[in-house]
Design a protein around this motif. Structure first.
Motif, mmCIF file in Angstrom:
data_model
loop_
_atom_site.group_PDB
_atom_site.id
_atom_site.type_symbol
_atom_site.label_atom_id
_atom_site.label_comp_id
_atom_site.label_asym_id
_atom_site.label_seq_id
_atom_site.Cartn_x
_atom_site.Cartn_y
_atom_site.Cartn_z
ATOM 1 N N VAL A 43 0.827 -1.203 0.000
ATOM 2 C CA VAL A 43 0.000 0.000 0.000
ATOM 3 C C VAL A 43 0.861 1.253 0.000
ATOM 4 O O VAL A 43 0.507 2.271 -0.612
ATOM 5 N N ARG A 44 2.004 1.169 0.660
ATOM 6 C CA ARG A 44 2.866 2.345 0.869
ATOM 7 C C ARG A 44 3.223 3.054 -0.445
ATOM 8 O O ARG A 44 3.005 4.274 -0.577
ATOM 9 N N PRO A 45 3.798 2.367 -1.461
ATOM 10 C CA PRO A 45 4.158 3.090 -2.694
ATOM 11 C C PRO A 45 2.946 3.607 -3.449
ATOM 12 O O PRO A 45 3.010 4.668 -4.083
ATOM 13 N N VAL A 46 1.832 2.892 -3.380
ATOM 14 C CA VAL A 46 0.618 3.360 -4.057
ATOM 15 C C VAL A 46 0.136 4.660 -3.426
ATOM 16 O O VAL A 46 -0.211 5.622 -4.122
ATOM 17 N N LEU A 47 0.125 4.706 -2.090
ATOM 18 C CA LEU A 47 -0.321 5.911 -1.400
ATOM 19 C C LEU A 47 0.609 7.086 -1.685
ATOM 20 O O LEU A 47 0.146 8.217 -1.895
ATOM 21 N N ARG A 48 1.914 6.829 -1.721
ATOM 22 C CA ARG A 48 2.853 7.919 -2.041
ATOM 23 C C ARG A 48 2.610 8.464 -3.449
ATOM 24 O O ARG A 48 2.680 9.668 -3.689
ATOM 25 N N ARG A 49 2.328 7.561 -4.385
ATOM 26 C CA ARG A 49 2.081 7.987 -5.765
ATOM 27 C C ARG A 49 0.809 8.819 -5.866
ATOM 28 O O ARG A 49 0.764 9.833 -6.557
ATOM 29 N N VAL A 50 -0.223 8.397 -5.132
ATOM 30 C CA VAL A 50 -1.477 9.153 -5.146
ATOM 31 C C VAL A 50 -1.275 10.548 -4.566
ATOM 32 O O VAL A 50 -1.761 11.543 -5.117
ATOM 33 N N LEU A 51 -0.549 10.633 -3.458
ATOM 34 C CA LEU A 51 -0.306 11.941 -2.851
ATOM 35 C C LEU A 51 0.544 12.827 -3.745
ATOM 36 O O LEU A 51 0.331 14.048 -3.827
ATOM 37 N N ALA A 52 1.526 12.237 -4.433
ATOM 38 C CA ALA A 52 2.373 13.022 -5.341
ATOM 39 C C ALA A 52 1.547 13.598 -6.485
ATOM 40 O O ALA A 52 1.711 14.764 -6.865
ATOM 41 N N ARG A 53 0.637 12.796 -7.033
ATOM 42 C CA ARG A 53 -0.218 13.298 -8.114
ATOM 43 C C ARG A 53 -1.146 14.388 -7.603
ATOM 44 O O ARG A 53 -1.397 15.385 -8.299
ATOM 45 N N ARG A 54 -1.676 14.229 -6.376
ATOM 46 C CA ARG A 54 -2.554 15.247 -5.819
ATOM 47 C C ARG A 54 -1.817 16.562 -5.629
ATOM 48 O O ARG A 54 -2.330 17.632 -5.967
ATOM 49 N N ASP A 55 -0.586 16.495 -5.101
ATOM 50 C CA ASP A 55 0.192 17.720 -4.890
ATOM 51 C C ASP A 55 0.550 18.378 -6.220
ATOM 52 O O ASP A 55 0.544 19.607 -6.341
ATOM 53 N N ALA A 56 0.873 17.550 -7.221
ATOM 54 C CA ALA A 56 1.201 18.112 -8.534
ATOM 55 C C ALA A 56 -0.008 18.798 -9.147
ATOM 56 O O ALA A 56 0.096 19.880 -9.744
ATOM 57 N N ALA A 57 -1.190 18.200 -8.997
ATOM 58 C CA ALA A 57 -2.403 18.818 -9.527
ATOM 59 C C ALA A 57 -2.706 20.127 -8.807
ATOM 60 O O ALA A 57 -3.121 21.119 -9.427
ATOM 61 N N ALA A 58 -2.503 20.162 -7.489
ATOM 62 C CA ALA A 58 -2.720 21.400 -6.731
ATOM 63 C C ALA A 58 -1.760 22.487 -7.173
ATOM 64 O O ALA A 58 -2.132 23.660 -7.296
ATOM 65 N N ALA A 59 -0.504 22.109 -7.427
ATOM 66 C CA ALA A 59 0.481 23.094 -7.898
ATOM 67 C C ALA A 59 0.098 23.637 -9.266
ATOM 68 O O ALA A 59 0.243 24.834 -9.537
ATOM 69 N N ASP A 60 -0.395 22.769 -10.145
ATOM 70 C CA ASP A 60 -0.813 23.225 -11.475
ATOM 71 C C ASP A 60 -1.985 24.195 -11.369
ATOM 72 O O ASP A 60 -2.031 25.205 -12.089
ATOM 73 N N ARG A 61 -2.941 23.931 -10.480
ATOM 74 C CA ARG A 61 -4.083 24.833 -10.316
ATOM 75 C C ARG A 61 -3.633 26.192 -9.795
ATOM 76 O O ARG A 61 -4.112 27.236 -10.245
#
Length: 466
Positions: free
Chosen positions: A94-112
């Motif tokens: 679960v650990r790497p999947v959760l890190r990947r999800v959080l990284a995508r969320r932060d990247a999307a927030a930065a783009d917005r």
């Protein structure tokens, strides 16, 4: 030498597992020097010591009160360690999947955020707003530097303005302006944990909750007592007169430092509530000496069955003084079958000692128990371990009643039990012989059962002639 080597391997494995659990639950989730880290580190040393003490105190003859003190925390920690480790291993996926999800969320927030800032900049440019420097130029015609009138070098003194009681508007509004500026100023943001720390805390917390909840559920299963199962077993040689004969099968009661007199009383009451014709106690009654546990076994004297209550030894009796326990259960009204047989109405009931008794010259003797009987009669055999089924087949046994496996007791222990036993739980056929294996009414070691509920089984014999 071999025993010492195995012991070293087991200790090394336990140390490695404890190190892994400490790192994931404590090292990765707490700050160095914090109170939580200190508590977690102390627990990582104390809990395994309690477990070792719980496992060895009885073997080395420690006082019974000390065995009781060590047993609860020591054995419960073994179960908790097992399920915490399993949960944490699942968390590794679960650990790497959760890190990947959080990284995508932060990247999307930065783009917005970037898009918003860009749109504001474009809006400012196209609105034609004058720069701030233009607003500082005073309005009106510019003074001429070519005037004919010379500018006096010294300006005449200005007349003093009359004092006014009205407050200065600039001075009056200054504090309010300062307060407003202070209120509008953004608050200092709280420090956010790093993504790695956040993931470690989420996964570690979920694993701890899942592991401890599983142990709590399994402990409640044991302390609530066994449930009653009913199984019908047809026997070709059973006469019509014996059709419907009911045998209450109970195994692996494991009276000991944790499960005591109240546990025995629950089991006796449950058996009596089924109104059996016969009671069969198929081994592993105790984990301790008669001196320590004799009183805890006394409720067995209350068993009620018109054809009697019978007992055969299990491997744990030979760890606890088998001869003394055989004598004690006889005093309580049970009938020990030590490689012996009795004739019941319509079938033979035989019992053999457990194979652990071979080290004391008291192992199973099938020839003595079954050798000279009339094979035209049905035979029911009490034998603690299922592995003797092949001997039972050779001696023409129709039904063998066993225990020993606990049904695995702690999932996924049932898969390991399958490697060592022909049947882990339930009814199976081997040639002309049927084997029924009970999951047992108690628990050994941790008072926890997961995926293998404790049971007492009423086996009803059925005649094909009925």
């Amino acid at each position: 030498m071999i025993f010492a080597l195995v012991a070293l391997v087991v200790l090394a494995l336990l140390a490695a597992v404890h190190r892994y659990v400490w790192r994931r639950l404590v090292g990765d989730t707490t700050a160095p020097g914090s109170t939580l880290r200190r508590v977690g580190t102390v627990a990582a040393f104390v809990l395994p010591l309690l477990s070792v003490g719980a496992m060895t105190s009885g073997r080395i003859g420690a006082p019974f009160w000390l065995q009781q003190v060590l047993a609860w925390p020591g054995f419960l920690w073994l179960a908790a360690l097992m399920y915490l480790t399993l949960a944490l291993l699942v968390g590794e996926f679960v650990r790497p999947v959760l890190r990947r999800v959080l990284a995508r969320r932060d990247a999307a927030a930065a783009d917005r955020t970037t898009a918003v800032l860009s749109s504001e900049a474009v809006a400012t440019t196209t609105s034609g707003t004058r720069p701030r420097t233009e607003e500082l130029v005073p309005a009106g015609p510019a003074p001429s530097t070519t005037s004919a009138d010379p500018v006096p070098e010294t300006a005449p003194p200005a007349e003093p303005e009359p004092e006014s009681s009205a407050p200065d508007p600039v001075a009056a509004t200054a504090p309010a302006t300062a307060d407003a500026a202070t209120a509008d100023a953004p608050a200092t943001p709280l420090a956010r944990p790093s993504r790695r720390l956040f993931v470690s805390r989420v996964v570690g917390g979920a694993a701890a909750a899942a592991g401890l909840a599983t142990v709590g559920y399994g402990t409640a299963n044991v302390l609530s007592g066994p449930t009653v199962k009913r199984v019908t077993v047809p026997l070709a040689k059973l006469p019509r007169a014996a059709h419907g004969f009911r045998i209450a099968v109970v195994s692996d009661i494991h009276i000991g430092p944790i499960l005591g007199r109240a546990h025995t009383r629950r089991i006796v009451d449950t058996i009596n509530s089924t109104s059996p014709d016969l009671v069969a106690v198929v081994g592993d009654l105790v984990d301790g000496s008669v001196a320590d546990l004799g009183s805890a076994a006394e409720p067995l004297a209350g068993l009620r069955a018109p054809h009697g209550s019978f007992f055969v030894t299990g491997n744990h009796e030979y760890f606890s003084g088998a001869e003394q326990w055989v004598n004690h259960v006889r005093e309580l009204g049970l009938i020990p079958l030590e490689n012996a047989r009795v004739e019941m109405g319509g079938f033979d009931l035989a019992g053999v000692n457990d194979i652990a008794g071979e080290t004391e010259g008291q192992g199973p003797d099938f020839a003595r128990a079954l050798g000279d009987r009339d094979r035209a009669r049905a035979a029911v055999l009490l034998a603690h371990q299922p592995v003797v089924i092949h001997d039972a087949v050779r001696h023409g046994v129709d039904l063998q009643l066993s225990g020993h496996t606990h049904g695995g007791q702690l999932w996924p222990g049932n898969y390991l039990a399958e490697l060592a036993n022909p049947t882990v739980a339930g009814l199976e056929r081997y040639g002309d012989t049927q084997l029924f294996v009970s999951r047992g009414a108690g628990a050994w070691g941790p008072p926890v059962r997961v995926g293998a509920p404790a049971d007492i089984t009423v086996v009803e014999l059925a005649s094909r002639q009925a």
